[in-house]
Design a protein around this motif. Structure first.
Motif, short mmCIF file in Angstrom:
data_model
loop_
_atom_site.label_atom_id
_atom_site.label_comp_id
_atom_site.label_asym_id
_atom_site.label_seq_id
_atom_site.Cartn_x
_atom_site.Cartn_y
_atom_site.Cartn_z
N SER A 59 0.85 -1.18 0.07
CA SER A 59 0.21 -0.05 0.07
C SER A 59 0.74 1.14 0.09
O SER A 59 1.92 1.49 0.54
CB SER A 59 -0.94 -0.03 1.19
N MET A 65 -4.38 -0.76 0.35
CA MET A 65 -4.80 -1.41 -0.88
C MET A 65 -5.87 -2.56 -0.51
O MET A 65 -5.63 -3.30 0.55
CB MET A 65 -3.71 -2.17 -1.70
N TYR A 82 -6.29 0.23 -7.77
CA TYR A 82 -5.86 1.17 -6.54
C TYR A 82 -5.23 2.17 -6.80
O TYR A 82 -5.47 3.30 -6.28
CB TYR A 82 -5.02 -0.14 -6.03
#
Length: 352
Positions: A59, A65, A82
């Protein structure tokens, strides 16, 4: 001609992470991206590519994410979704499609010349990555090969090569993943510079990030070099690689000595025929836009202290590898050096 505090060059994961931290510090900035759509290099990868880590450990700062249903390790399309959501969520000022031609000194400012406009900035973050600069070694005879030659960047999937004789060159993650992709429906020869070194099956991107961070901390504190991620091995055994390896389909040959019109040859007289050669031989930093600043050092790198260019303190480099921050070329690793770059620029501009 437009003016701003900071120009970020590149709208992939590194550029977005930089934008997140610049926004939090209240700086005026723009992100210039050469792509047509969000997602950076992830929108150009091969179909079967998956991350090395679960979503929560892949992430960018500020936004986890989400997991991908049915997948422990998200695929590239999930990463693109994402990054698209991330860009929109934080309302990052990304300008597309903008190609930067060069960054120049202009008195107290840096002048960023593009194919559509000129920007004057008090600082620049270069976050262009490596995908646009594929590297192929100068192997003797390479230009004589009469079949098809591709680099990692051009590979999409095994359906294009079914029934063909394919040579995959490269013992890193890309080489292993593409070789495992092709191991079932092609006559595959996998060639590596040295015997493939697989990381333990239980190691994924989380452990690699921790190891890279520990190495950087040790070096910063004057302790001995732990060897970094390379000391653990070259190949993360993601499930498709593990399956092909365990089925005996990933048997690497040593690097050949020359390319022939119909394949490759070794010094001992052995040969291999090929319809296709796929070069999974890595990338170089995409830094040509910084050439006017005259900062290149050994191996084409620009010497830095952290992310800051030593020869030009108004310039920060982000996401090119460990030389610009531990694991900074990864989703999980780019957040910390992005924060450091943003804070460094804010301090330089007197904004903090």
């Amino acid at each position: 001609m437009s003016r701003t505090d900071v120009v970020v060059i590149g709208g992939g994961q590194a550029g977005l992470a930089a934008g997140y931290h610049l926004r939090r510090l209240g700086l005026d900035f723009v992100i210039l991206d050469a792509e047509r759509a969000p997602g950076g290099a992830w929108q150009h990868t091969w179909d079967s590519l998956h991350l090395f880590s679960p979503a929560a450990f892949s992430s960018l700062p500020g936004r986890l994410m989400p997991p991908q249903p049915g997948e422990t390790y998200p695929d590239a399309a999930h990463v693109v979704s994402y990054l698209t959501d991330y860009e929109q969520r934080y309302e990052l000022p990304v300008h597309r499609r903008v190609r930067v031609a060069g960054v120049h000194r202009d008195g107290e400012l840096l002048r960023v010349e593009t194919d559509s406009a000129t920007w004057l900035a008090r600082a620049v973050i270069s976050a262009t990555g490596t995908w646009s600069r594929p590297f192929v070694p100068a192997v003797p005879g390479r230009t004589d090969f009469q079949g098809t030659q591709l680099h990692t960047v051009e590979y999409r999937g095994p359906r294009d090569f079914a029934g063909q004789k394919v040579i995959v060159v490269g013992g890193g993650n890309s080489g292993a993943q593409i070789a495992s992709d092709l191991a079932y429906d092609t006559d595959l020869t996998w060639v590596t510079l040295r015997e493939p070194r697989y990381l333990a099956d239980d190691i994924d991107g989380r452990a690699l990030f921790d190891h890279a961070t520990a190495r950087r901390r040790a070096l910063d504190e004057g302790r001995s070099d732990t060897g970094g991620v390379a000391s653990l091995g070259d190949i993360v055994a993601v499930p498709p690689v593990r399956a092909a390896r365990d089925a005996g389909r990933l048997k690497a040959q040593p690097m050949f000595d020359q390319v022939t019109p119909s394949g490759v040859a070794w010094a001992d007289g052995a040969t291999a025929e090929a319809d296709v050669i796929i070069w999974c031989t890595g990338f170089r930093p995409a830094l040509s836009h910084l050439a006017p600043l005259g900062l290149r050092g050994p191996r084409g790198h620009i010497p830095t202290s952290g992310t800051q260019a030593i020869g030009e303190p108004r310039l920060h480099l982000l996401g090119y590898g460990d030389w610009t921050g531990p694991a900074s070329a990864t989703l999980i690793g780019v957040g910390r050096p992005a924060r450091e770059a943003a804070r460094g620029i804010a301090a330089l501009l007197g904004a903090v």
